[in-house]
Design a protein around this motif. Sequence first.
Motif, PDB file in Angstrom:
ATOM      1  N   HIS A  36       0.832  -1.205   0.000  1.00 57.32           N
ATOM      2  CA  HIS A  36       0.000   0.000   0.000  1.00 57.32           C
ATOM      3  C   HIS A  36       0.872   1.264   0.000  1.00 57.32           C
ATOM      4  CE1 HIS A  36      -3.765   2.235   1.379  1.00 57.32           C
ATOM      5  NE2 HIS A  36      -2.800   3.137   1.484  1.00 57.32           N
ATOM      6  N   HIS A  93       1.905   4.209  -3.164  1.00 54.40           N
ATOM      7  CA  HIS A  93       1.768   5.670  -3.077  1.00 54.40           C
ATOM      8  C   HIS A  93       2.936   6.397  -3.752  1.00 54.40           C
ATOM      9  CE1 HIS A  93      -1.924   6.248  -1.023  1.00 54.40           C
ATOM     10  NE2 HIS A  93      -1.561   5.677   0.118  1.00 54.40           N
ATOM     11  N   HIS A 134       1.268   6.803  -6.986  1.00 55.82           N
ATOM     12  CA  HIS A 134      -0.026   7.509  -6.920  1.00 55.82           C
ATOM     13  C   HIS A 134      -0.185   8.069  -5.511  1.00 55.82           C
ATOM     14  CE1 HIS A 134      -1.107   5.411 -10.664  1.00 55.82           C
ATOM     15  NE2 HIS A 134      -0.598   4.326 -10.088  1.00 55.82           N
ATOM     16  N   ASN A 160      -2.449   9.211  -3.845  1.00 56.71           N
ATOM     17  CA  ASN A 160      -3.888   9.329  -3.567  1.00 56.71           C
ATOM     18  C   ASN A 160      -4.467   7.914  -3.461  1.00 56.71           C
ATOM     19  OD1 ASN A 160      -4.223   8.280  -6.254  1.00 56.71           O
ATOM     20  ND2 ASN A 160      -3.759  10.355  -6.989  1.00 56.71           N
ATOM     21  N   HIS A 161      -5.771   7.835  -3.265  1.00 54.39           N
ATOM     22  CA  HIS A 161      -6.409   6.520  -3.240  1.00 54.39           C
ATOM     23  C   HIS A 161      -7.330   6.368  -4.449  1.00 54.39           C
ATOM     24  CE1 HIS A 161      -5.390   6.641   1.245  1.00 54.39           C
ATOM     25  NE2 HIS A 161      -4.675   5.672   0.726  1.00 54.39           N
ATOM     26  N   SER A 162      -6.838   6.754  -5.610  1.00 50.82           N
ATOM     27  CA  SER A 162      -7.621   6.693  -6.856  1.00 50.82           C
ATOM     28  C   SER A 162      -7.756   5.250  -7.339  1.00 50.82           C
ATOM     29  CB  SER A 162      -6.908   7.518  -7.928  1.00 50.82           C
ATOM     30  OG  SER A 162      -5.634   6.932  -8.166  1.00 50.82           O
ATOM     31  N   PHE A 179      -4.504   3.871  -8.213  1.00 47.88           N
ATOM     32  CA  PHE A 179      -3.741   3.433  -7.042  1.00 47.88           C
ATOM     33  C   PHE A 179      -4.118   1.998  -6.682  1.00 47.88           C
ATOM     34  CE2 PHE A 179      -3.920   2.702  -2.453  1.00 47.88           C
ATOM     35  CZ  PHE A 179      -2.589   2.841  -2.099  1.00 47.88           C
ATOM     36  N   TRP A 180      -5.418   1.729  -6.584  1.00 47.66           N
ATOM     37  CA  TRP A 180      -5.879   0.402  -6.175  1.00 47.66           C
ATOM     38  C   TRP A 180      -5.528  -0.657  -7.214  1.00 47.66           C
ATOM     39  CZ3 TRP A 180      -6.200  -0.200  -1.367  1.00 47.66           C
ATOM     40  CH2 TRP A 180      -6.687   0.815  -0.532  1.00 47.66           C
ATOM     41  N   ARG A 219      -7.348  -5.551   3.628  1.00 50.04           N
ATOM     42  CA  ARG A 219      -7.715  -4.226   4.137  1.00 50.04           C
ATOM     43  C   ARG A 219      -8.758  -4.320   5.245  1.00 50.04           C
ATOM     44  NH1 ARG A 219      -7.793   1.138   2.710  1.00 50.04           N
ATOM     45  NH2 ARG A 219      -9.891   1.809   2.194  1.00 50.04           N
TER      46      ARG A 219
END
Length: 250
Positions: free
Chosen positions: A189, A193, A196, A198-200, A203-204, A218
């Motif tokens: 995780h 980052h 990315h 962010n958590h866009s 990103f995922w 998670r």
Amino acid sequence: MLSVLPFEWTMRLSNRAKYPRITINKFAKVELVWPKHMPQKHVKPTLFRFEPWVRKRLAEFEPHQHQQNLPPQSITLPAIQQTWAMRYQHQAGLKPAMSENNDALVIAGDLQDGEAIRVALQGWLKAKAKLLLNPWLKDVALDMGAEFSAISIRLQKRRWGSCSSKKRISLNAALLFLSPELVRHVLIHELAHLKHMNHSAAFWREVAVFDPLYKQHRLALRHMGKDTPRWLHETFDTPPQLKEAPYETR
Ligand SMILES: [Zn+2]
């Protein structure tokens, strides 16, 4: 020390005590307070007379250790599948210090100083985390083709890790209380980052490439806080009030 007794004890000579008495502190340490004016040839018989009482008190003592926030009897780190037994050695007037002795952790010093014991435990955990998480993070970063600038190990209350815009990754030493899968999930995780901030969705997607079970991991993480020991963030409880039993020497 008198080896034939089923417990360890120390003796303190007292000017003020009129009668011998025994105290048990929160670490189940037995102390005999002996009046200075009384001949010490009576020490042994006195201890043996006390033995049933001490045994009973010590037996009552142990079950409570699970509910109370007391110094641990053992430490298990699931992340590396290791367990250490704790050994406490009382040395009056000495600041508690911790050392590793094979599969045991030894804390030697003034055992009344709960806060110093806690600091020693936290220091050990952080050092352990540094030793283990730094190379682990480097390995995973290599797999992911990610480059970070620095790692720091902390003992945060609410986050497992973070990644700054300067590509500095910070990891919580309490990660060692998680399973290896969950530790790896956190590393992935934070490393994702780096690409990315962010958590866009992108990103995922990056996370999913390296951790296909990331949704499950998670979710599991959210429930993990309760499995970390209380001494990480809370001071130890005050010692339980144990009844002292002063008695007369006849
Ligand atoms: Zn994040």
